[in-house]
Design a protein around this motif. Structure first.
Motif, PDB file in Angstrom:
ATOM      1  N   UNK A 130       0.851  -1.178   0.000  1.00  0.00           N
ATOM      2  CA  UNK A 130       0.000   0.000   0.000  1.00  0.00           C
ATOM      3  C   UNK A 130       0.892   1.234   0.000  1.00  0.00           C
ATOM      4  N   UNK A 131       0.712   2.095  -0.980  1.00  0.00           N
ATOM      5  CA  UNK A 131       1.590   3.256  -1.094  1.00  0.00           C
ATOM      6  C   UNK A 131       0.779   4.531  -1.250  1.00  0.00           C
ATOM      7  N   UNK A 132       1.413   5.619  -0.850  1.00  0.00           N
ATOM      8  CA  UNK A 132       0.847   6.955  -1.024  1.00  0.00           C
ATOM      9  C   UNK A 132       2.009   7.924  -1.142  1.00  0.00           C
ATOM     10  N   UNK A 133       1.816   9.038  -1.850  1.00  0.00           N
ATOM     11  CA  UNK A 133       2.895  10.029  -1.928  1.00  0.00           C
ATOM     12  C   UNK A 133       3.289  10.511  -0.528  1.00  0.00           C
ATOM     13  N   UNK A 134       4.590  10.603  -0.283  1.00  0.00           N
ATOM     14  CA  UNK A 134       5.060  11.073   1.012  1.00  0.00           C
ATOM     15  C   UNK A 134       4.791  12.578   1.135  1.00  0.00           C
ATOM     16  N   UNK A 135       4.231  12.996   2.246  1.00  0.00           N
ATOM     17  CA  UNK A 135       3.896  14.398   2.481  1.00  0.00           C
ATOM     18  C   UNK A 135       4.956  15.032   3.371  1.00  0.00           C
ATOM     19  N   UNK A 136       5.533  16.108   2.930  1.00  0.00           N
ATOM     20  CA  UNK A 136       6.574  16.804   3.684  1.00  0.00           C
ATOM     21  C   UNK A 136       5.911  17.798   4.636  1.00  0.00           C
ATOM     22  N   UNK A 137       5.673  17.367   5.870  1.00  0.00           N
ATOM     23  CA  UNK A 137       5.025  18.217   6.867  1.00  0.00           C
ATOM     24  C   UNK A 137       5.575  17.882   8.244  1.00  0.00           C
ATOM     25  N   UNK A 138       5.630  18.884   9.109  1.00  0.00           N
ATOM     26  CA  UNK A 138       6.041  18.635  10.492  1.00  0.00           C
ATOM     27  C   UNK A 138       4.862  18.191  11.353  1.00  0.00           C
ATOM     28  N   UNK A 139       3.644  18.308  10.839  1.00  0.00           N
ATOM     29  CA  UNK A 139       2.448  17.970  11.611  1.00  0.00           C
ATOM     30  C   UNK A 139       2.127  16.488  11.492  1.00  0.00           C
ATOM     31  N   UNK A 140       2.894  15.690  12.216  1.00  0.00           N
ATOM     32  CA  UNK A 140       2.752  14.231  12.147  1.00  0.00           C
ATOM     33  C   UNK A 140       2.396  13.606  13.498  1.00  0.00           C
ATOM     34  N   UNK A 141       2.086  14.441  14.477  1.00  0.00           N
ATOM     35  CA  UNK A 141       1.773  13.908  15.810  1.00  0.00           C
ATOM     36  C   UNK A 141       0.480  13.098  15.758  1.00  0.00           C
ATOM     37  N   UNK A 142       0.555  11.850  16.212  1.00  0.00           N
ATOM     38  CA  UNK A 142      -0.635  11.007  16.260  1.00  0.00           C
ATOM     39  C   UNK A 142      -0.912  10.204  15.006  1.00  0.00           C
TER      40      UNK A 142
END
Length: 265
Positions: A196-208
């Motif tokens: 299962x793949x999805x484009x990687x998102x460049x964000x610092x909001x990854x909490x949780x």
């Protein structure tokens, strides 16, 4: 019938992970959420400053109060920091014949350790054999299997197979900690491998993120989806929540994903 799920996990005072993230995810996906709190943390987007465990007796009483009264379709186990807590939860779920989604929360996004060292073996002995599916990230899969952190998809497959050999009904090894343009997860259900793949998102909001994905899988199972469909829906939901989180400003550190991205402006 109203679809109902239970999350057995720790409380995040910052609202981005743990019980709070699980209940938000359940609601966003059309499931009535219930909870049994295993620990209370003082944390925010910058880290965990304090943690206090709930007694095993109260944890058992919370689980019994829900499952004696409500028709719960699926359960999730999140943060459980002590061996005693793990044994209690395993006993209660065996009693009610519920096979949970297990998110082996060992280290917070901030790097703070949440699972005591001596509890890892208890988790593997008591919880994994009951799991409908276990959902470790790359470092967690390495800790559980005793193998080096996977760097390739082939190594992720090896670890997913190892987790099923340890008793889990299925394993989803998550590639969010990896590198490259895609975030690839590997699902092994005891027979078949799914990528299962999805484009990687460049964000610092990854909490949780881990809590949200496992809660979304739980919500899908509570609604009667097959395991593969529940996992696919959960990954899609998390991807959208991560994408929308880029436009949120919550706290000074690693902010939360946007659980209600479908409704908020």
């Amino acid at each position: 019938m109203t679809c109902i799920a239970i999350t057995i996990a720790g409380s995040d005072s910052g609202g981005g992970a743990g019980i709070q993230a699980d209940l938000k995810t359940f609601s966003a996906l059309g499931v009535f959420g219930t909870s049994a709190i295993t620990a209370i943390t003082a944390q925010n987007t910058q880290g965990v400053t304090a943690l206090e465990d709930i007694s095993s007796g109260i944890i058992a009483a919370q689980i019994d109060a829900i499952l004696d009264d409500m028709n719960v379709g699926a359960a999730k186990i999140g943060m459980v920091s002590r061996a005693e807590t793990i044994v209690t939860i395993a006993q209660r779920l065996r009693h009610y014949r519920l096979r949970p989604v297990v998110d082996p929360v060992m280290v917070a996004t901030s790097g703070d350790r949440l699972l005591q060292e001596d509890a890892i073996d208890t988790l593997k002995a008591e919880i994994l054999p009951q799991a409908a599916i276990v959902t470790p990230n790359l470092p967690e899969a390495a800790l559980l299997t005793g193998l080096p952190v996977a760097r390739t998809e082939d190594e992720m497959i090896v670890q997913a197979r190892a987790l099923v050999d340890m008793g889990a009904g299925a394993a989803l090894v998550k590639g969010g900690h990896g590198t490259g343009p895609e975030s690839v997860d590997i699902l092994f259900d005891g027979q078949d491998i799914a990528r299962l793949s999805a484009p990687r998102i460049d964000t610092r909001n990854t909490h949780g993120t881990g809590c949200t994905l496992s809660a979304a899988i739980t919500a899908g199972l509570a609604r009667g989806l097959s395991l593969i469909d529940a996992v696919r829906e959960a990954k899609s939901f998390l991807h959208s929540a991560l994408d929308a989180a880029q436009h949120m400003k919550v706290g000074k550190g690693s902010g939360p994903v946007h659980h209600f991205h479908r409704w908020w402006d």
